[in-house]
Write a protein that holds these residues in place. Sequence first.
Motif, PDB file in Angstrom:
ATOM      1  N   ASN A   1       0.827  -1.195   0.000  1.00  0.00           N
ATOM      2  CA  ASN A   1       0.000   0.000   0.000  1.00  0.00           C
ATOM      3  C   ASN A   1       0.870   1.258   0.000  1.00  0.00           C
ATOM      4  O   ASN A   1       0.477   2.285  -0.548  1.00  0.00           O
ATOM      5  CB  ASN A   1      -0.966  -0.010   1.179  1.00  0.00           C
ATOM      6  CG  ASN A   1      -2.212  -0.808   0.892  1.00  0.00           C
ATOM      7  OD1 ASN A   1      -3.256  -0.280   0.539  1.00  0.00           O
ATOM      8  ND2 ASN A   1      -2.108  -2.134   1.015  1.00  0.00           N
ATOM      9  N   GLY A   2       2.040   1.173   0.613  1.00  0.00           N
ATOM     10  CA  GLY A   2       2.969   2.288   0.547  1.00  0.00           C
ATOM     11  C   GLY A   2       3.426   2.558  -0.877  1.00  0.00           C
ATOM     12  O   GLY A   2       3.473   3.701  -1.332  1.00  0.00           O
ATOM     13  N   LEU A   3       3.760   1.475  -1.588  1.00  0.00           N
ATOM     14  CA  LEU A   3       4.156   1.628  -2.988  1.00  0.00           C
ATOM     15  C   LEU A   3       2.997   2.147  -3.834  1.00  0.00           C
ATOM     16  O   LEU A   3       3.178   3.013  -4.689  1.00  0.00           O
ATOM     17  CB  LEU A   3       4.639   0.288  -3.528  1.00  0.00           C
ATOM     18  CG  LEU A   3       6.004  -0.189  -3.018  1.00  0.00           C
ATOM     19  CD1 LEU A   3       6.242  -1.635  -3.419  1.00  0.00           C
ATOM     20  CD2 LEU A   3       7.116   0.705  -3.551  1.00  0.00           C
ATOM     21  N   ALA A   4       1.797   1.610  -3.571  1.00  0.00           N
ATOM     22  CA  ALA A   4       0.630   2.049  -4.334  1.00  0.00           C
ATOM     23  C   ALA A   4       0.354   3.530  -4.098  1.00  0.00           C
ATOM     24  O   ALA A   4       0.003   4.274  -5.019  1.00  0.00           O
ATOM     25  CB  ALA A   4      -0.591   1.212  -3.950  1.00  0.00           C
ATOM     26  N   TRP A   5       0.530   3.974  -2.854  1.00  0.00           N
ATOM     27  CA  TRP A   5       0.342   5.393  -2.547  1.00  0.00           C
ATOM     28  C   TRP A   5       1.349   6.244  -3.322  1.00  0.00           C
ATOM     29  O   TRP A   5       0.981   7.268  -3.921  1.00  0.00           O
ATOM     30  CB  TRP A   5       0.512   5.649  -1.048  1.00  0.00           C
ATOM     31  CG  TRP A   5       0.512   7.120  -0.708  1.00  0.00           C
ATOM     32  CD1 TRP A   5      -0.563   7.935  -0.582  1.00  0.00           C
ATOM     33  CD2 TRP A   5       1.672   7.940  -0.497  1.00  0.00           C
ATOM     34  NE1 TRP A   5      -0.161   9.224  -0.302  1.00  0.00           N
ATOM     35  CE2 TRP A   5       1.211   9.249  -0.244  1.00  0.00           C
ATOM     36  CE3 TRP A   5       3.039   7.700  -0.487  1.00  0.00           C
ATOM     37  CZ2 TRP A   5       2.072  10.313   0.016  1.00  0.00           C
ATOM     38  CZ3 TRP A   5       3.903   8.752  -0.229  1.00  0.00           C
ATOM     39  CH2 TRP A   5       3.416  10.043   0.018  1.00  0.00           C
ATOM     40  N   ALA A   6       2.599   5.840  -3.335  1.00  0.00           N
ATOM     41  CA  ALA A   6       3.640   6.630  -3.989  1.00  0.00           C
ATOM     42  C   ALA A   6       3.481   6.660  -5.499  1.00  0.00           C
ATOM     43  O   ALA A   6       3.847   7.636  -6.147  1.00  0.00           O
ATOM     44  CB  ALA A   6       5.012   6.080  -3.621  1.00  0.00           C
TER      45      ALA A   6
ATOM     46  N   LYS B   1      -4.344   6.005   3.857  1.00  0.00           N
ATOM     47  CA  LYS B   1      -5.303   5.843   4.961  1.00  0.00           C
ATOM     48  C   LYS B   1      -5.223   4.423   5.518  1.00  0.00           C
ATOM     49  O   LYS B   1      -5.322   4.216   6.738  1.00  0.00           O
ATOM     50  CB  LYS B   1      -6.721   6.140   4.475  1.00  0.00           C
ATOM     51  CG  LYS B   1      -7.006   7.612   4.193  1.00  0.00           C
ATOM     52  CD  LYS B   1      -8.439   7.802   3.716  1.00  0.00           C
ATOM     53  CE  LYS B   1      -8.719   9.258   3.362  1.00  0.00           C
ATOM     54  NZ  LYS B   1      -8.657  10.136   4.538  1.00  0.00           N
ATOM     55  N   ASN B   2      -5.067   3.444   4.631  1.00  0.00           N
ATOM     56  CA  ASN B   2      -4.934   2.058   5.080  1.00  0.00           C
ATOM     57  C   ASN B   2      -3.758   1.894   6.033  1.00  0.00           C
ATOM     58  O   ASN B   2      -3.877   1.310   7.111  1.00  0.00           O
ATOM     59  CB  ASN B   2      -4.731   1.128   3.874  1.00  0.00           C
ATOM     60  CG  ASN B   2      -6.019   0.806   3.152  1.00  0.00           C
ATOM     61  OD1 ASN B   2      -7.103   0.970   3.686  1.00  0.00           O
ATOM     62  ND2 ASN B   2      -5.890   0.327   1.925  1.00  0.00           N
TER      63      ASN B   2
ATOM     64  N   GLY C   1       7.161   0.919   3.984  1.00  0.00           N
ATOM     65  CA  GLY C   1       5.884   1.610   3.813  1.00  0.00           C
ATOM     66  C   GLY C   1       5.789   2.884   4.627  1.00  0.00           C
ATOM     67  O   GLY C   1       5.339   3.926   4.138  1.00  0.00           O
ATOM     68  N   VAL C   2       6.226   2.819   5.873  1.00  0.00           N
ATOM     69  CA  VAL C   2       6.143   3.980   6.759  1.00  0.00           C
ATOM     70  C   VAL C   2       7.059   5.109   6.277  1.00  0.00           C
ATOM     71  O   VAL C   2       6.661   6.282   6.246  1.00  0.00           O
ATOM     72  CB  VAL C   2       6.498   3.571   8.206  1.00  0.00           C
ATOM     73  CG1 VAL C   2       6.755   4.807   9.078  1.00  0.00           C
ATOM     74  CG2 VAL C   2       5.377   2.727   8.810  1.00  0.00           C
ATOM     75  N   LEU C   3       8.284   4.757   5.888  1.00  0.00           N
ATOM     76  CA  LEU C   3       9.211   5.801   5.454  1.00  0.00           C
ATOM     77  C   LEU C   3       8.779   6.433   4.141  1.00  0.00           C
ATOM     78  O   LEU C   3       9.065   7.607   3.891  1.00  0.00           O
ATOM     79  CB  LEU C   3      10.621   5.230   5.337  1.00  0.00           C
ATOM     80  CG  LEU C   3      11.274   4.802   6.659  1.00  0.00           C
ATOM     81  CD1 LEU C   3      12.666   4.246   6.417  1.00  0.00           C
ATOM     82  CD2 LEU C   3      11.329   5.963   7.643  1.00  0.00           C
ATOM     83  N   LEU C   4       8.075   5.682   3.290  1.00  0.00           N
ATOM     84  CA  LEU C   4       7.533   6.284   2.084  1.00  0.00           C
ATOM     85  C   LEU C   4       6.530   7.380   2.429  1.00  0.00           C
ATOM     86  O   LEU C   4       6.553   8.468   1.857  1.00  0.00           O
ATOM     87  CB  LEU C   4       6.866   5.215   1.208  1.00  0.00           C
ATOM     88  CG  LEU C   4       7.815   4.342   0.379  1.00  0.00           C
ATOM     89  CD1 LEU C   4       7.065   3.159  -0.226  1.00  0.00           C
ATOM     90  CD2 LEU C   4       8.473   5.166  -0.725  1.00  0.00           C
ATOM     91  N   LEU C   5       5.639   7.098   3.381  1.00  0.00           N
ATOM     92  CA  LEU C   5       4.654   8.113   3.778  1.00  0.00           C
ATOM     93  C   LEU C   5       5.323   9.287   4.477  1.00  0.00           C
ATOM     94  O   LEU C   5       4.960  10.447   4.248  1.00  0.00           O
ATOM     95  CB  LEU C   5       3.600   7.492   4.704  1.00  0.00           C
ATOM     96  CG  LEU C   5       2.710   6.386   4.138  1.00  0.00           C
ATOM     97  CD1 LEU C   5       1.529   6.142   5.079  1.00  0.00           C
ATOM     98  CD2 LEU C   5       2.201   6.716   2.746  1.00  0.00           C
TER      99      LEU C   5
END
Length: 444
Positions: free
Chosen positions: A112-117, A128-129, A180-184
């Motif tokens: 989901n982190g990759l999808a967000w980016a 949000k997920n 994932g966290v560091l991407l956000l």
Amino acid sequence: MPPLSLSFLLSLASIAFVQVEAGAVSYPSDFEYAALGPWNVTSKPFTPPSGDKHDYMSFSPYWWPNCSKVGNTTELTPEEVWTTCPYENRDGQFNPDALGNFDDLSNAVLYNGLAWALNGKGSNVYSKNIAKWISVWFLDAETKMNENLNYAQRLRGPTGINGTHVGILDLKGMAKVASGVLLLRQGQSPDWTSDIDTKFTQWVTTYIAWLESAKIALEEKAATNNHGSFYFVQLAALKLIASDSAGANKVVDEYFNGIYKNQIEANGEQPLEAARTRPYHYRAYNLAAIVSTIRIAETASNPVNYWNFTTTAGATAKNAVDLAMTIPASKSGEDNYAQELLPPMAAVASVYGDDGGKYATWMKGVEPAYQAEAWYLWDQPLAPGDLAVANPYVNQDGSSSSTNSTSKTNSKSDQNGVAEKSSVSTMLLLGLGSMVTAALTVFA
């Protein structure tokens, strides 16, 4: 929001290299994972010996009950089996009677982190997920996990109360969570609030203290095989979440100057993994840990080029891949695990190049559509159909340009037109579009 660096995205994704031990590599889409969450430690049907459901608990996967001598006259309930029957080890045979779903959580956060980016910016369903899942598992008062693994991989039976050091492995997916966290955080997602970030960093800091001092944690650190390797992966990834790059580099350095030195023989064999009942799997598994640690070092700007860092026998991760690919999975009855070697092989190929095409040929033989796998994204730069890309820090004959060197240069393409490692094809962006990250578009 400032533009998110693709190279940063790829470096973070690439540290989440940890494979799922229970089977061959398989990555559901971000949507499939989203449907499974949120996850928490308090919903398990059984209470740990502490009496606190906030304590994480799981059972040792390779241990099975032997109730032949307990003298029962009626069928035992599961709880009676767990507390009455002695358990015996059957290495490599998974007991399906287990607990724990951290692997699902860590995969969900990564993808989901990759999808967000890759699918826009600002607030969206993916960010949000992640915010929700992290809050439920780690932060919310009703569901949060206590900062320990005291009851991870418990040995059941009359004396089975506490967890064991091998249970530290249950949270190996922290590398994926970190990605994932560091991407956000890097991308300044409005859904990853300062409150969530502060509380999660506090949780991680407390857990790090436990991981660096608890008896069973230090026993796992002392393990010389994949268990020790993944201890260092987990701890270094946690240091990144805690914004402690110096600490992450210290962990990486300790691993490569410690247990790594005796993990690969001169011919590329990993003797501690080869001795197991599933040697093909464990060779690939430990390679995943080695590659993850190298990628963490790169993300933390470690000055040492650990791709070329040699063991006492003079071997590198590349040597281990080269040896592993010569031993068919079928030789040890592990046909279902053949794909597990693909991600570390692709990582090695993206660094050293593939002039003769041996890696691409081998991967295509195992998985003809390997370019559609998620790991293909972060093993960049890759050419669209082969792996003929070289690391400027490695000579074309595969030898190190500076063995165990602390220096790095930004050399350009060589005379044969091999692209430098720091370049990323714009076709990658064009080919991704609105992809589901676990099923990459193959670009021409």
